[in-house]
Design a protein around this motif. Structure first.
Motif, short mmCIF file in Angstrom:
data_model
loop_
_atom_site.label_atom_id
_atom_site.label_comp_id
_atom_site.label_asym_id
_atom_site.label_seq_id
_atom_site.Cartn_x
_atom_site.Cartn_y
_atom_site.Cartn_z
N ASP A 24 -5.89 -11.22 -17.69
CA ASP A 24 -6.77 -10.38 -18.49
C ASP A 24 -6.42 -8.90 -18.38
OD1 ASP A 24 -10.03 -11.98 -18.65
OD2 ASP A 24 -8.45 -11.74 -20.13
N THR A 25 -5.24 -8.58 -17.80
CA THR A 25 -4.89 -7.18 -17.61
C THR A 25 -4.52 -6.55 -18.95
OG1 THR A 25 -3.94 -7.92 -15.57
CG2 THR A 25 -3.51 -5.64 -16.17
N VAL A 26 -5.18 -5.45 -19.25
CA VAL A 26 -4.96 -4.79 -20.53
C VAL A 26 -4.36 -3.41 -20.27
CG1 VAL A 26 -6.11 -3.84 -22.56
CG2 VAL A 26 -6.83 -6.04 -21.64
N PRO A 27 -3.18 -3.10 -20.82
CA PRO A 27 -2.60 -1.77 -20.61
C PRO A 27 -3.37 -0.68 -21.35
CG PRO A 27 -1.24 -3.06 -22.11
CD PRO A 27 -2.36 -3.95 -21.69
N GLU A 28 -3.04 0.56 -21.06
CA GLU A 28 -3.68 1.71 -21.71
C GLU A 28 -2.77 2.19 -22.85
OE1 GLU A 28 -6.64 3.34 -21.12
OE2 GLU A 28 -7.10 1.58 -19.88
N PRO A 29 -3.36 2.76 -23.91
CA PRO A 29 -2.53 3.18 -25.05
C PRO A 29 -1.64 4.39 -24.79
CG PRO A 29 -4.89 3.45 -25.53
CD PRO A 29 -4.80 2.85 -24.17
N GLY A 30 -1.68 4.98 -23.60
CA GLY A 30 -0.93 6.22 -23.36
C GLY A 30 0.55 6.07 -23.08
N ASP A 31 1.05 4.87 -22.69
CA ASP A 31 2.48 4.73 -22.33
C ASP A 31 3.38 5.20 -23.46
OD1 ASP A 31 1.27 3.27 -20.42
OD2 ASP A 31 2.15 1.34 -20.98
N ALA A 32 4.51 5.77 -23.10
CA ALA A 32 5.45 6.28 -24.11
C ALA A 32 5.91 5.19 -25.06
CB ALA A 32 6.65 6.90 -23.41
N GLU A 33 6.03 3.97 -24.53
CA GLU A 33 6.51 2.83 -25.33
C GLU A 33 5.49 2.30 -26.32
OE1 GLU A 33 7.54 -0.57 -22.99
OE2 GLU A 33 9.52 -0.31 -23.90
N SER A 34 4.21 2.56 -26.04
CA SER A 34 3.17 1.88 -26.81
C SER A 34 3.13 2.37 -28.26
CB SER A 34 1.80 2.05 -26.15
OG SER A 34 1.42 3.39 -26.13
N ARG A 35 2.59 1.53 -29.13
CA ARG A 35 2.43 1.86 -30.53
C ARG A 35 0.97 1.65 -30.90
NH1 ARG A 35 6.07 4.22 -29.58
NH2 ARG A 35 8.17 4.25 -30.43
N ILE A 36 0.46 2.53 -31.77
CA ILE A 36 -0.97 2.53 -32.07
C ILE A 36 -1.19 2.49 -33.58
CG2 ILE A 36 -3.11 3.84 -31.81
CD1 ILE A 36 -1.79 5.10 -29.29
N VAL A 37 -2.09 1.60 -34.00
CA VAL A 37 -2.49 1.50 -35.41
C VAL A 37 -3.86 2.15 -35.53
CG1 VAL A 37 -3.14 -0.11 -37.23
CG2 VAL A 37 -1.20 -0.64 -35.75
N LEU A 38 -3.99 3.13 -36.42
CA LEU A 38 -5.29 3.79 -36.62
C LEU A 38 -5.91 3.32 -37.93
CD1 LEU A 38 -4.39 7.48 -35.58
CD2 LEU A 38 -5.40 5.68 -34.16
N VAL A 39 -7.13 2.80 -37.83
CA VAL A 39 -7.81 2.24 -39.00
C VAL A 39 -9.14 2.98 -39.21
CG1 VAL A 39 -8.76 0.15 -40.06
CG2 VAL A 39 -6.80 -0.02 -38.50
N ALA A 40 -9.32 3.54 -40.39
CA ALA A 40 -10.58 4.22 -40.74
C ALA A 40 -11.19 3.47 -41.92
CB ALA A 40 -10.32 5.67 -41.09
N GLY A 41 -12.08 2.54 -41.63
CA GLY A 41 -12.65 1.71 -42.70
C GLY A 41 -11.55 0.90 -43.36
N ASP A 42 -11.32 1.16 -44.65
CA ASP A 42 -10.27 0.44 -45.38
C ASP A 42 -8.92 1.13 -45.29
OD1 ASP A 42 -11.83 -1.58 -46.21
OD2 ASP A 42 -12.26 -0.76 -48.19
#
Ligand SMILES: [Zn+2]
Length: 301
Positions: A24-42
């Motif tokens: 159940d270990t969940v990483p944090e979004p801060g790592d240099a490698e990580s990728r983030i999807v930003l969703v604002a409603g639609d």
């Protein structure tokens, strides 16, 4: 041989889902490698032709209450974050960034097909969290767990999982012809396959037969599965089938359809090509109805 999925929206994904990982270990979004999807409603924030943003600004935008760990893409952790419309507008105002909605992205085919699948997962699960803040069993406020692939109720201990609503969509065939219909909400001149939600304790075959009988009054014999498509509006699975009609006489349910007609293979080919004599059209290649019609025209079903 499987169905030809070329052009079909949301049906390809290379994401190794977090739910499929052990522990159940969940990483944090801060790592240099990580990728983030930003969703604002639609709306989804894009940088060039990708919605997989590097951390930094995107991670800083993610301090809201809803951040999911979707899983890994080529080993790199991928997160999805619900942001306010103003945050998306802030990105939009900067060079190199834009926003778009998931339907437009699939129609434009401007981003990689596998990314559309990942975005469908993000939108579907974020939407589920937004609508399921309280336990359906006891009414207590629930909390996010397992990176967002579960919600847990501190009141009664129930675990809640993101739901999928199955829908049957069928190409109804009889010899060299197929039946297509028009729903009142379709744009002018467009015909498509009939479709409907499965009901509890119903087989796919029975749902195809029931929906066809209800909408156009036709008896159906053999039903064969062809292909499926995730449809994140909000979280359906379209189950594409081919149904063999046992009769040709149509009785339309006017509440569901404004028109239904039999079309020959040649006519459907012309509708796909945009050369039909009456100017009739079909849904775009991103929709599974298009795939079913294309398979019919080319004799694959
Ligand atoms: Zn509860």
């Amino acid at each position: 041989m499987g169905a030809d999925l070329h052009g079909l929206g949301y049906a390809q994904s290379r994401l190794t889902r977090h739910s499929a990982e052990s522990g159940d270990t969940v990483p944090e979004p801060g790592d240099a490698e990580s990728r983030i999807v930003l969703v604002a409603g639609d709306r989804i924030v894009l940088s060039g032709d990708t919605a997989l943003l590097p951390p930094g600004r995107a991670a800083a935008a993610c301090h809201g209450d809803l951040t999911l760990f979707l899983g890994r893409l080529d080993g790199a952790p991928v997160f999805a974050c619900a942001v306010a419309p103003e945050v998306a507008e802030g990105f939009e105002a900067e060079p190199g960034f834009r926003t778009s909605d998931l339907r437009s992205l699939a129609s434009e085919a401007g981003i990689a097909p596998h990314e559309l699948g990942l975005l469908a997962t993000a939108k579907s699960i974020l939407g589920w969290h937004a609508r399921h803040g309280y336990c359906a069993q006891c009414g207590t406020a629930t909390r996010l767990a397992a990176g967002g692939f579960r919600r847990e109720c501190p009141g009664c201990g129930t675990h809640h999982f993101p739901r999928v609503d199955p829908v049957v969509i069928m190409l109804i065939a009889r010899g060299d012809a197929c039946l297509l219909g028009r729903s009142p909400r379709f744009k002018e001149g467009m015909f498509s396959c009939l479709a409907g939600f499965l009901e509890p304790d119903e087989t796919i075959e029975d749902a195809v037969r029931r929906e066809t009988r209800e909408e156009v009054g036709l008896p159906i014999g053999e039903v064969t599965y062809h292909a499926s498509q995730p449809w994140p509006f909000p979280s359906s699975l379209m189950i594409g089938c081919v149904a063999q009609a046992l009769d040709a006489a149509i009785t339309i349910d006017p509440a569901e359809l404004t028109e239904a007609r039999w079309f020959t293979r040649d006519e459907v080919a012309a509708m796909i090509a945009g050369t039909h004599g009456e100017g009739l059209s079909v849904p775009p290649p991103m929709a599974i109805a298009h795939l079913l019609m294309r398979a019919f025209v080319t004799g694959k079903v």
